[in-house]
Motif scaffolding. Structure first.
Motif, PDB file in Angstrom:
ATOM      1  N   GLY A   1       0.819  -1.194   0.000  1.00  0.00           N
ATOM      2  CA  GLY A   1       0.000   0.000   0.000  1.00  0.00           C
ATOM      3  C   GLY A   1       0.855   1.247   0.000  1.00  0.00           C
ATOM      4  O   GLY A   1       2.055   1.204   0.260  1.00  0.00           O
ATOM      5  N   ARG A   2       0.244   2.363  -0.308  1.00  0.00           N
ATOM      6  CA  ARG A   2       0.970   3.630  -0.271  1.00  0.00           C
ATOM      7  C   ARG A   2       0.325   4.541   0.766  1.00  0.00           C
ATOM      8  O   ARG A   2      -0.886   4.453   1.022  1.00  0.00           O
ATOM      9  N   PRO A   3       1.109   5.419   1.355  1.00  0.00           N
ATOM     10  CA  PRO A   3       0.553   6.292   2.394  1.00  0.00           C
ATOM     11  C   PRO A   3      -0.612   7.125   1.869  1.00  0.00           C
ATOM     12  O   PRO A   3      -0.588   7.607   0.736  1.00  0.00           O
ATOM     13  N   MET A   4      -1.616   7.297   2.700  1.00  0.00           N
ATOM     14  CA  MET A   4      -2.744   8.158   2.351  1.00  0.00           C
ATOM     15  C   MET A   4      -2.278   9.576   2.033  1.00  0.00           C
ATOM     16  O   MET A   4      -2.943  10.312   1.293  1.00  0.00           O
ATOM     17  N   SER A   5      -1.132   9.965   2.572  1.00  0.00           N
ATOM     18  CA  SER A   5      -0.604  11.311   2.315  1.00  0.00           C
ATOM     19  C   SER A   5      -0.293  11.535   0.840  1.00  0.00           C
ATOM     20  O   SER A   5      -0.290  12.679   0.374  1.00  0.00           O
ATOM     21  N   VAL A   6      -0.010  10.469   0.090  1.00  0.00           N
ATOM     22  CA  VAL A   6       0.295  10.622  -1.334  1.00  0.00           C
ATOM     23  C   VAL A   6      -0.926  11.148  -2.072  1.00  0.00           C
ATOM     24  O   VAL A   6      -0.846  12.137  -2.820  1.00  0.00           O
ATOM     25  N   THR A   7      -2.079  10.507  -1.876  1.00  0.00           N
ATOM     26  CA  THR A   7      -3.281  10.976  -2.558  1.00  0.00           C
ATOM     27  C   THR A   7      -3.791  12.276  -1.930  1.00  0.00           C
ATOM     28  O   THR A   7      -4.380  13.110  -2.628  1.00  0.00           O
ATOM     29  N   TYR A   8      -3.575  12.461  -0.649  1.00  0.00           N
ATOM     30  CA  TYR A   8      -3.999  13.707   0.021  1.00  0.00           C
ATOM     31  C   TYR A   8      -3.445  14.916  -0.709  1.00  0.00           C
ATOM     32  O   TYR A   8      -4.136  15.934  -0.888  1.00  0.00           O
ATOM     33  N   HIS A   9      -2.189  14.825  -1.141  1.00  0.00           N
ATOM     34  CA  HIS A   9      -1.536  15.967  -1.774  1.00  0.00           C
ATOM     35  C   HIS A   9      -1.707  15.997  -3.288  1.00  0.00           C
ATOM     36  O   HIS A   9      -1.136  16.852  -3.953  1.00  0.00           O
ATOM     37  N   HIS A  10      -2.491  15.064  -3.847  1.00  0.00           N
ATOM     38  CA  HIS A  10      -2.827  15.152  -5.264  1.00  0.00           C
ATOM     39  C   HIS A  10      -3.677  16.398  -5.510  1.00  0.00           C
ATOM     40  O   HIS A  10      -4.440  16.834  -4.650  1.00  0.00           O
ATOM     41  N   TRP A  11      -3.573  16.931  -6.699  1.00  0.00           N
ATOM     42  CA  TRP A  11      -4.298  18.137  -7.070  1.00  0.00           C
ATOM     43  C   TRP A  11      -5.807  17.948  -6.856  1.00  0.00           C
ATOM     44  O   TRP A  11      -6.411  16.999  -7.361  1.00  0.00           O
ATOM     45  N   LEU A  12      -6.405  18.824  -6.055  1.00  0.00           N
ATOM     46  CA  LEU A  12      -7.836  18.895  -5.782  1.00  0.00           C
ATOM     47  C   LEU A  12      -8.378  17.737  -4.942  1.00  0.00           C
ATOM     48  O   LEU A  12      -9.587  17.639  -4.745  1.00  0.00           O
ATOM     49  N   HIS A  13      -7.505  16.875  -4.403  1.00  0.00           N
ATOM     50  CA  HIS A  13      -8.031  15.767  -3.603  1.00  0.00           C
ATOM     51  C   HIS A  13      -8.832  16.277  -2.413  1.00  0.00           C
ATOM     52  O   HIS A  13      -9.966  15.829  -2.176  1.00  0.00           O
ATOM     53  N   THR A  14      -8.279  17.211  -1.664  1.00  0.00           N
ATOM     54  CA  THR A  14      -8.980  17.707  -0.477  1.00  0.00           C
ATOM     55  C   THR A  14     -10.016  18.772  -0.828  1.00  0.00           C
ATOM     56  O   THR A  14     -10.673  19.315   0.070  1.00  0.00           O
ATOM     57  N   ALA A  15     -10.170  19.060  -2.117  1.00  0.00           N
ATOM     58  CA  ALA A  15     -11.210  19.992  -2.553  1.00  0.00           C
ATOM     59  C   ALA A  15     -12.481  19.267  -2.957  1.00  0.00           C
ATOM     60  O   ALA A  15     -13.481  19.904  -3.284  1.00  0.00           O
ATOM     61  N   ARG A  16     -12.443  17.929  -2.942  1.00  0.00           N
ATOM     62  CA  ARG A  16     -13.595  17.135  -3.357  1.00  0.00           C
ATOM     63  C   ARG A  16     -14.203  16.424  -2.147  1.00  0.00           C
ATOM     64  O   ARG A  16     -13.529  15.684  -1.446  1.00  0.00           O
ATOM     65  N   ARG A  17     -15.482  16.656  -1.946  1.00  0.00           N
ATOM     66  CA  ARG A  17     -16.159  16.072  -0.782  1.00  0.00           C
ATOM     67  C   ARG A  17     -16.059  14.552  -0.775  1.00  0.00           C
ATOM     68  O   ARG A  17     -15.786  13.945   0.267  1.00  0.00           O
ATOM     69  N   ARG A  18     -16.270  13.918  -1.932  1.00  0.00           N
ATOM     70  CA  ARG A  18     -16.294  12.463  -1.960  1.00  0.00           C
ATOM     71  C   ARG A  18     -14.948  11.879  -1.550  1.00  0.00           C
ATOM     72  O   ARG A  18     -14.893  10.933  -0.760  1.00  0.00           O
ATOM     73  N   SER A  19     -13.848  12.412  -2.069  1.00  0.00           N
ATOM     74  CA  SER A  19     -12.537  11.857  -1.754  1.00  0.00           C
ATOM     75  C   SER A  19     -12.189  12.057  -0.281  1.00  0.00           C
ATOM     76  O   SER A  19     -11.611  11.171   0.360  1.00  0.00           O
ATOM     77  N   VAL A  20     -12.547  13.204   0.276  1.00  0.00           N
ATOM     78  CA  VAL A  20     -12.292  13.451   1.696  1.00  0.00           C
ATOM     79  C   VAL A  20     -13.159  12.538   2.561  1.00  0.00           C
ATOM     80  O   VAL A  20     -12.696  11.980   3.568  1.00  0.00           O
ATOM     81  N   ALA A  21     -14.418  12.350   2.151  1.00  0.00           N
ATOM     82  CA  ALA A  21     -15.310  11.472   2.906  1.00  0.00           C
ATOM     83  C   ALA A  21     -14.775  10.038   2.933  1.00  0.00           C
ATOM     84  O   ALA A  21     -14.861   9.344   3.961  1.00  0.00           O
ATOM     85  N   VAL A  22     -14.196   9.585   1.823  1.00  0.00           N
ATOM     86  CA  VAL A  22     -13.611   8.247   1.778  1.00  0.00           C
ATOM     87  C   VAL A  22     -12.444   8.146   2.760  1.00  0.00           C
ATOM     88  O   VAL A  22     -12.303   7.155   3.493  1.00  0.00           O
ATOM     89  N   ASP A  23     -11.584   9.171   2.800  1.00  0.00           N
ATOM     90  CA  ASP A  23     -10.444   9.159   3.726  1.00  0.00           C
ATOM     91  C   ASP A  23     -10.910   9.034   5.168  1.00  0.00           C
ATOM     92  O   ASP A  23     -10.375   8.226   5.948  1.00  0.00           O
ATOM     93  N   PHE A  24     -11.908   9.823   5.538  1.00  0.00           N
ATOM     94  CA  PHE A  24     -12.393   9.777   6.916  1.00  0.00           C
ATOM     95  C   PHE A  24     -13.072   8.439   7.217  1.00  0.00           C
ATOM     96  O   PHE A  24     -12.919   7.892   8.319  1.00  0.00           O
ATOM     97  N   ALA A  25     -13.795   7.905   6.239  1.00  0.00           N
ATOM     98  CA  ALA A  25     -14.449   6.617   6.462  1.00  0.00           C
ATOM     99  C   ALA A  25     -13.423   5.501   6.645  1.00  0.00           C
ATOM    100  O   ALA A  25     -13.585   4.634   7.516  1.00  0.00           O
ATOM    101  N   LEU A  26     -12.362   5.514   5.841  1.00  0.00           N
ATOM    102  CA  LEU A  26     -11.322   4.489   5.968  1.00  0.00           C
ATOM    103  C   LEU A  26     -10.633   4.583   7.331  1.00  0.00           C
ATOM    104  O   LEU A  26     -10.469   3.576   8.026  1.00  0.00           O
ATOM    105  N   ALA A  27     -10.222   5.794   7.701  1.00  0.00           N
ATOM    106  CA  ALA A  27      -9.508   5.973   8.966  1.00  0.00           C
ATOM    107  C   ALA A  27     -10.400   5.627  10.149  1.00  0.00           C
ATOM    108  O   ALA A  27      -9.969   4.945  11.091  1.00  0.00           O
TER     109      ALA A  27
END
Length: 352
Positions: free
Chosen positions: A117-143
């Motif tokens: 696996g790769r650290p969640m921080s990699v996708t966190y810093h992808h362009w617009l990742h934290t600007a999208r509700r769905r992607s942020v919601a997935v991160d919180f649900a996983l954690a």
């Protein structure tokens, strides 16, 4: 006359060079730091003969650069042993397995299995990742989902929550002369008044449960690494809050100073911790996700959901007290001291 049995001398640990530079060994440096507890972390594919009796695969080698780092590695080694003995069930494959301790110029180097696996921080810093509700919601649900499973698997006896009281003591010890100490302690006293009235089952604690330590593959958490701040028995709220506040802290990382953070109305990059204040007190979809994540985590622990803000204040105080970097710790103390004593004008669902 029988000969006295000879005492068996323990085998001295292998040198770190013996593992890293063995024939047919390949490796890459994946992490290095300049912190007071600085370490070098390598992912290594050793020769098959290096670890006979175990499946071939990559290993992680963590090498200390300072005495403080060596102490952290010793603690992580004990934590990995405790985790192995904890009976984690299906979660056991998601934490590193201890293999051996190497000698690194007189300091201990930790060898453990490397997890995929790769650290969640990699996708966190992808362009617009934290600007999208769905992607942020997935991160919180996983954690949140992994953490709830871990807390259930390691839950012990219930105790009156003394977390805020303990953090207050740690803060006084760390920052006795800080000009904002009293204001920070006032907020922790307010949090302790609420948290201290409740009981919760203590559990094992990761201690640094932020998105950089969570490994993800195909939208599933496959590993949780870096257990050097862990505790065999502690307050489960620590990990719950740490993920939320660390996630918010870096929301403005890719925004120029003074500018508005894209797709987060009300958030600008202004000083330290603007994202945390926004996540806890702001309006919008991300603050809603943050507060829902905290409330869900509290409910899973059998605690009133309205304690989310008291828990968040305490988590900020803990970072201020325990951060290995003084500037980072002091900035969290000042942020805590500037927040309201309670979440202003906010009503919890189901509370009239």
């Amino acid at each position: 006359m029988t000969e006295a049995p000879r005492s068996i001398q323990p085998r001295p640990p292998r040198s770190v060079h013996e593992v890293l530079f063995a024939p047919d060994t390949r490796g890459i440096l994946i992490a290095a730091s300049r912190d007071p507890d600085a370490k070098l972390t390598f992912i290594v594919t050793p020769a098959p003969s290096a670890y006979p009796g175990r499946p071939t695969g990559a290993i992680a080698v963590k090498i200390p650069a300072t005495a403080a780092a060596a102490a952290a590695i010793r603690h992580e080694t004990q934590m990995l042993s405790d985790l192995r003995a904890a009976g984690l069930g299906s979660l056991a494959g998601m934490v590193p397995q201890y293999l051996e301790t190497l000698d690194s110029d007189g300091l201990p180097a930790l060898v453990s299995t490397a997890l995929r696996g790769r650290p969640m921080s990699v996708t966190y810093h992808h362009w617009l990742h934290t600007a999208r509700r769905r992607s942020v919601a997935v991160d919180f649900a996983l954690a949140g989902g992994w953490l709830r499973r871990f807390q259930r698997a390691t839950a012990g006896e219930a105790s009156r929550i003394r977390w805020a009281e303990e953090v207050s003591d740690q803060l006084r010890d760390r920052w006795p002369a800080h000009q904002r100490l009293e204001a920070a302690l006032l907020r922790l006293t307010s949090a302790d008044h609420l948290l201290g009235a409740e009981r919760v089952c203590r559990s094992m604690v990761h201690g640094d449960y932020w998105f950089g330590n969570l490994l993800v593959h195909d939208d599933v958490i496959t590993g949780v690494v870096d257990w050097e701040c862990g505790a065999r028995s502690g307050w489960p709220l620590r990990d719950l809050v740490r993920f939320a506040v660390s996630y918010c802290l870096y929301l403005d990382r890719h925004t120029r100073p003074g500018r508005r953070v894209l797709r987060h109305r009300g958030l600008r990059r202004t000083g330290f911790g603007a994202g945390i204040s926004y996540g806890l007190l702001g309006d919008g979809w991300l603050p809603e996700l943050v507060r829902s994540y905290l409330r869900d985590g509290l409910a899973a622990l059998g605690l009133p959901t309205e304690l989310w803000y008291a828990a968040a204040l305490t988590g900020l105080g803990e970072v201020a007290a325990l951060a290995n970097d003084d500037d980072f710790g002091s900035s969290h103390l000042e942020l805590l001291a500037g927040l309201p004593l309670s979440a202003p004008g906010r009503q919890e669902p189901g509370v009239s």
